[in-house]
Design a protein around this motif. Structure first.
Motif, PDB file in Angstrom:
ATOM      1  N   VAL A 135       3.540   6.957  -7.092  1.00 57.32           N
ATOM      2  CA  VAL A 135       3.461   5.660  -6.937  1.00 57.32           C
ATOM      3  C   VAL A 135       5.008   4.732  -7.588  1.00 57.32           C
ATOM      4  CG1 VAL A 135       3.004   3.142  -7.621  1.00 57.32           C
ATOM      5  CG2 VAL A 135       1.035   4.754  -7.643  1.00 57.32           C
ATOM      6  N   ASP A 193       1.052  -0.549  -0.415  1.00 55.70           N
ATOM      7  CA  ASP A 193      -0.287   0.380   0.082  1.00 55.70           C
ATOM      8  C   ASP A 193       0.928   1.096  -0.158  1.00 55.70           C
ATOM      9  OD1 ASP A 193      -2.766  -1.286   0.129  1.00 55.70           O
ATOM     10  OD2 ASP A 193      -2.016  -1.448   2.407  1.00 55.70           O
ATOM     11  N   VAL A 194       0.611   2.076  -1.325  1.00 55.13           N
ATOM     12  CA  VAL A 194       1.347   3.133  -1.425  1.00 55.13           C
ATOM     13  C   VAL A 194       0.451   4.320  -0.749  1.00 55.13           C
ATOM     14  CG1 VAL A 194       2.627   4.425  -3.011  1.00 55.13           C
ATOM     15  CG2 VAL A 194       2.848   2.106  -2.861  1.00 55.13           C
ATOM     16  N   SER A 224      -7.397   0.087  -3.279  1.00 54.74           N
ATOM     17  CA  SER A 224      -6.589   1.859  -2.773  1.00 54.74           C
ATOM     18  C   SER A 224      -7.842   2.859  -2.673  1.00 54.74           C
ATOM     19  CB  SER A 224      -6.518   1.874  -4.362  1.00 54.74           C
ATOM     20  OG  SER A 224      -5.468   1.629  -4.999  1.00 54.74           O
ATOM     21  N   THR A 236      -0.337   8.389  -1.697  1.00 57.47           N
ATOM     22  CA  THR A 236      -0.182   8.972  -2.237  1.00 57.47           C
ATOM     23  C   THR A 236      -0.989  10.459  -1.701  1.00 57.47           C
ATOM     24  OG1 THR A 236      -1.917   9.326  -3.718  1.00 57.47           O
ATOM     25  CG2 THR A 236      -0.188   7.221  -4.577  1.00 57.47           C
ATOM     26  N   VAL A 276      -0.659  -1.961  -5.055  1.00 62.03           N
ATOM     27  CA  VAL A 276       0.133  -2.850  -5.406  1.00 62.03           C
ATOM     28  C   VAL A 276       0.389  -4.239  -5.381  1.00 62.03           C
ATOM     29  CG1 VAL A 276       2.122  -2.120  -7.523  1.00 62.03           C
ATOM     30  CG2 VAL A 276       0.938  -0.144  -5.591  1.00 62.03           C
ATOM     31  N   VAL A 326      -1.590  -2.165 -10.771  1.00 67.01           N
ATOM     32  CA  VAL A 326      -2.253  -0.784  -9.127  1.00 67.01           C
ATOM     33  C   VAL A 326      -3.474  -1.133  -9.432  1.00 67.01           C
ATOM     34  CG1 VAL A 326      -2.485   1.572  -9.265  1.00 67.01           C
ATOM     35  CG2 VAL A 326      -0.061   0.301  -9.990  1.00 67.01           C
ATOM     36  N   VAL A 368      -2.950   3.694  -2.446  1.00 68.31           N
ATOM     37  CA  VAL A 368      -2.647   2.602  -2.927  1.00 68.31           C
ATOM     38  C   VAL A 368      -2.388   1.216  -3.174  1.00 68.31           C
ATOM     39  CG1 VAL A 368      -2.201   2.558  -6.067  1.00 68.31           C
ATOM     40  CG2 VAL A 368      -2.933   5.038  -4.858  1.00 68.31           C
ATOM     41  N   TRP A 413      -0.363  11.269  -9.136  1.00 69.15           N
ATOM     42  CA  TRP A 413      -1.272  10.007  -7.874  1.00 69.15           C
ATOM     43  C   TRP A 413      -0.383   8.246  -8.560  1.00 69.15           C
ATOM     44  CZ3 TRP A 413      -2.776   4.893  -9.337  1.00 69.15           C
ATOM     45  CH2 TRP A 413      -3.511   4.403 -10.709  1.00 69.15           C
TER      46      TRP A 413
END
Length: 311
Positions: free
Chosen positions: A117, A39-40, A98, A42, A49, A89, A47, A113
């Motif tokens: 990532v 989980d990123v 997300s 942004t 991934v 993604v 988000v 965004w």
């Protein structure tokens, strides 16, 4: 352009949890190789991934279209991950894992965004493949880079992308017909795939996922508006475009003709026998095109014009 007034979200926690249960089950059933979920954070939300493939190398980044997420690419993961890191993604604003926290009011914010990532993974030369609205996102991420300044996007593959022609009533009717047909029993749904020109209806797993979130997720997203010729020319990385010959989104030949005039270095291919659902109708061809593009070139040489109608 209508600006969304709130982020996309599930209608309630129960609906979200039911969708996640189907999502996780299908990820286990469909995903063909080991995967790490990350989980990123942004500028507009968290988000999800899914990462697969080797640890080192320039990644292939897969961005699904409207209503889709990383699971839409399950057929692509094994062939791509043999040789390349793959980042699949869940796009912000679409049903998936997300979580959007801010509205996205411009194309630049939508591309932003995705740039966040890529930065989180340390990607400096990513090959971004985007389908439909995901292609629109990918182009905006690349368009913010300037020649000679470097950037995180090194190449684009656009699969029947949005943004090259206005969205018409024909496409709206196509999408509505697909949504209705997706609720039919499996044998009838498969037969209807040809009637409504939508190969996605034959993909039982993705249809099951769509049913799980179709009525419980509220999308509040920008509708891709057509690029100007100048915006197309500002994209400073190699681009290939695969167009469905029978696409309901646009007139494929008209889009190809426009790009031949405005962006002659782009590689454009009209794929026979496919419609807007090109990624599920010709996955082997699309994966091969991603892996073989761009051809290795000497620094400073211009990409050749590869506009074609070949399979």
């Amino acid at each position: 352009m209508r600006i969304p007034d709130r982020p996309s979200a599930f209608t309630n926690d129960s609906a979200r949890d039911k969708y996640y249960a189907v999502y996780d089950r299908l990820l286990g059933e469909l995903w063909p190789v080991p995967v790490d979920a990350v989980d990123v954070q942004t500028r507009a939300g968290s988000v999800r991934v899914h990462r697969a493939g080797p640890a080192a190398g320039d990644p292939v980044v897969l961005v699904a279209g409207a209503g889709g997420n990383a699971l839409a690419w399950y057929r692509y993961i094994e062939p791509l991950a043999r040789t390349r890191p793959v980042l699949a993604v869940d796009p912000l604003g679409e049903p998936g894992r997300s979580v959007q926290r801010r509205t996205l009011a411009t194309g630049a914010e939508v591309g932003g965004w995705l740039t966040d990532v890529l930065a989180a993974f340390g990607a400096e030369r990513a090959h971004v493949a985007g389908f439909s609205a995901g292609g629109w996102t990918a182009v905006w991420a690349a368009a913010q880079q300037r020649p000679g300044e470097g950037g995180r996007v090194a190449a684009l593959t656009l699969l029947d992308p949005g943004g090259f022609a206005p969205i018409t009533g024909r496409f709206v009717r196509w999408a509505a017909a697909g949504a209705v047909a997706s609720m039919l029993p499996r044998p009838l749904r498969h037969r209807m795939a040809d009637v409504v020109n939508n190969g996605l209806l034959r993909d039982d797993g993705l249809v099951r996922l769509g049913r799980a979130g179709g009525w419980s997720f509220r999308r509040h997203v920008l509708i891709p508006s057509p690029y100007t010729d100048e915006q197309i020319r500002e994209v400073a990385v190699p681009v290939q475009v695969l167009l469905g010959a029978r696409s309901a989104l646009h007139d494929a030949r008209a889009v190809a003709a426009r790009l031949a005039d405005v962006a002659p270095s782009w590689r454009v291919e009209i794929v026979p026998g496919t419609g807007h659902s090109l990624p599920v109708e010709a996955p082997e061809l699309a994966a091969e095109r991603i892996l073989s593009f761009p051809a290795q070139e000497r620094p400073g040489t211009a990409a050749p014009n590869h506009n074609s109608n070949r399979r």
